[in-house]
Design a protein around this motif. Sequence first.
Motif, mmCIF file in Angstrom:
data_model
loop_
_atom_site.group_PDB
_atom_site.id
_atom_site.type_symbol
_atom_site.label_atom_id
_atom_site.label_comp_id
_atom_site.label_asym_id
_atom_site.label_seq_id
_atom_site.Cartn_x
_atom_site.Cartn_y
_atom_site.Cartn_z
ATOM 1 N N GLY A 137 0.846 -1.180 0.000
ATOM 2 C CA GLY A 137 0.000 0.000 0.000
ATOM 3 C C GLY A 137 0.871 1.215 0.000
ATOM 4 O O GLY A 137 1.491 1.534 -0.983
ATOM 5 N N CYS A 138 0.971 1.893 1.156
ATOM 6 C CA CYS A 138 1.733 3.138 1.236
ATOM 7 C C CYS A 138 2.697 3.101 2.401
ATOM 8 O O CYS A 138 2.680 3.932 3.286
ATOM 9 C CB CYS A 138 0.789 4.319 1.394
ATOM 10 N N ASN A 187 -1.058 0.114 4.532
ATOM 11 C CA ASN A 187 -1.715 1.188 3.787
ATOM 12 C C ASN A 187 -1.538 2.513 4.495
ATOM 13 O O ASN A 187 -2.080 2.735 5.565
ATOM 14 C CB ASN A 187 -3.210 0.850 3.640
ATOM 15 N N CYS A 188 -0.743 3.396 3.882
ATOM 16 C CA CYS A 188 -0.559 4.754 4.400
ATOM 17 C C CYS A 188 -0.185 4.751 5.883
ATOM 18 O O CYS A 188 -0.728 5.522 6.687
ATOM 19 C CB CYS A 188 -1.821 5.586 4.160
ATOM 20 N N TYR A 245 -9.212 1.845 5.239
ATOM 21 C CA TYR A 245 -8.296 1.859 4.100
ATOM 22 C C TYR A 245 -8.407 3.223 3.432
ATOM 23 O O TYR A 245 -9.512 3.729 3.227
ATOM 24 C CB TYR A 245 -8.661 0.756 3.098
ATOM 25 N N ASN A 272 -7.263 5.691 0.104
ATOM 26 C CA ASN A 272 -6.781 5.716 -1.271
ATOM 27 C C ASN A 272 -5.303 6.087 -1.302
ATOM 28 O O ASN A 272 -4.875 7.071 -0.689
ATOM 29 C CB ASN A 272 -7.602 6.744 -2.066
ATOM 30 N N ILE A 273 -4.503 5.317 -2.027
ATOM 31 C CA ILE A 273 -3.056 5.468 -1.956
ATOM 32 C C ILE A 273 -2.524 6.721 -2.652
ATOM 33 O O ILE A 273 -1.343 7.047 -2.499
ATOM 34 C CB ILE A 273 -2.325 4.219 -2.480
ATOM 35 N N CYS A 282 -0.992 9.121 -0.052
ATOM 36 C CA CYS A 282 0.290 8.878 0.637
ATOM 37 C C CYS A 282 1.315 8.353 -0.361
ATOM 38 O O CYS A 282 1.846 7.257 -0.181
ATOM 39 C CB CYS A 282 0.103 7.906 1.800
ATOM 40 N N GLU A 305 -0.351 2.963 -9.901
ATOM 41 C CA GLU A 305 -1.040 3.144 -8.622
ATOM 42 C C GLU A 305 -2.545 2.889 -8.772
ATOM 43 O O GLU A 305 -3.182 2.389 -7.844
ATOM 44 C CB GLU A 305 -0.777 4.538 -8.057
ATOM 45 N N GLU A 354 -4.362 0.230 -6.438
ATOM 46 C CA GLU A 354 -5.521 0.594 -5.625
ATOM 47 C C GLU A 354 -6.664 -0.398 -5.829
ATOM 48 O O GLU A 354 -7.258 -0.896 -4.867
ATOM 49 C CB GLU A 354 -5.989 2.013 -5.984
ATOM 50 N N ASN A 400 -5.716 -3.865 -4.467
ATOM 51 C CA ASN A 400 -5.730 -3.911 -3.004
ATOM 52 C C ASN A 400 -7.139 -4.109 -2.463
ATOM 53 O O ASN A 400 -7.386 -4.957 -1.600
ATOM 54 C CB ASN A 400 -5.144 -2.619 -2.431
#
Length: 320
Positions: free
Chosen positions: A10-11, A38-39, A141, A143-144, A147, A156, A160, A163
Amino acid sequence: MAAAALLISGCGAGSPEPAAGKGPAASAAEGFPVTVENCGVRTTYQRPPGRAVSLNQHATEVMLALGLEKSMTGTAYLDDRILPEYRDAYDGIEVIAKEYPSFETLLAAEPDFAYGGFASTFDEKEGRGRDALREAGVNSYLNIEECPTGPVTMAEMDREIRNVARIFGVPERAEKQLAKLHATLDGVEKKLKGVEPVKVFVYDSGDKTAFTAGGAGIGNEMIERAGAVNLFADVDKSFGDVSFEQVAERAPEVVVIYDYGDQPVEDKKKFLLANPALKDAPAIRNERFAVLPLSSTVLGVRVPAGVESLARQLHPDRFR
């Protein structure tokens, strides 16, 4: 035996969150557990979420594109009309707030998962922080695009969608959806082969300064794929403020207006045409504008169609 954990990129790694679901690992659903970073938040899912809430248009449409409406207990905050192909599914989901719900309203939907499109979705000052949700038993979660570790590209977009599909145990649906999205992108690329790029300036909003698209967001990639050059790609973030004098100095050939909210596109055009700082810019002299809905310029399933729409406006001769 528990299924081996599947790690989704993720991030970036962050502090651990408790596993999603109430049962032990031994009761994990087929294909689970799945671990997502994620982020800055790490979550392990023992089974797909069953009572999800989507917050922001692009988050909602990613879920609907993956056929996850039966796993949704609520939704909130549209910037635009829902895409026609998802309208029936959307109409069967409770809208829990016109914009962002309060923390109490969100919890009243009894969600086990919250999917946000913008960082503001999980605003700690508003009580909707991801830690607060976790403590209430709700996994989250983001949205990537919110980040990024570098420029946001179509890779990406793919990540997204994949994921979210893996979190819900439907990875094959992601591949089917991505095949459609990339077919649109491939078609545009073929049409624009050898085209001379057009110099564009994105006008989102602003009267003292111009709020424009920088080089870090998916908007910049969209502009490039539509056969253009973003004159403010050197702004090292998704959006940023620049002066109208800077805009004039860079001499855009086309102004791309992002359409959303209460200010009509025609009002934005009138403002730009009357702005004395811009009177010598080629786009203003020639009154050359293109328009994209904001909902098409953020990381989600609308991006490829947005690229095609912009390409048709910038290079109409290639689409006759």
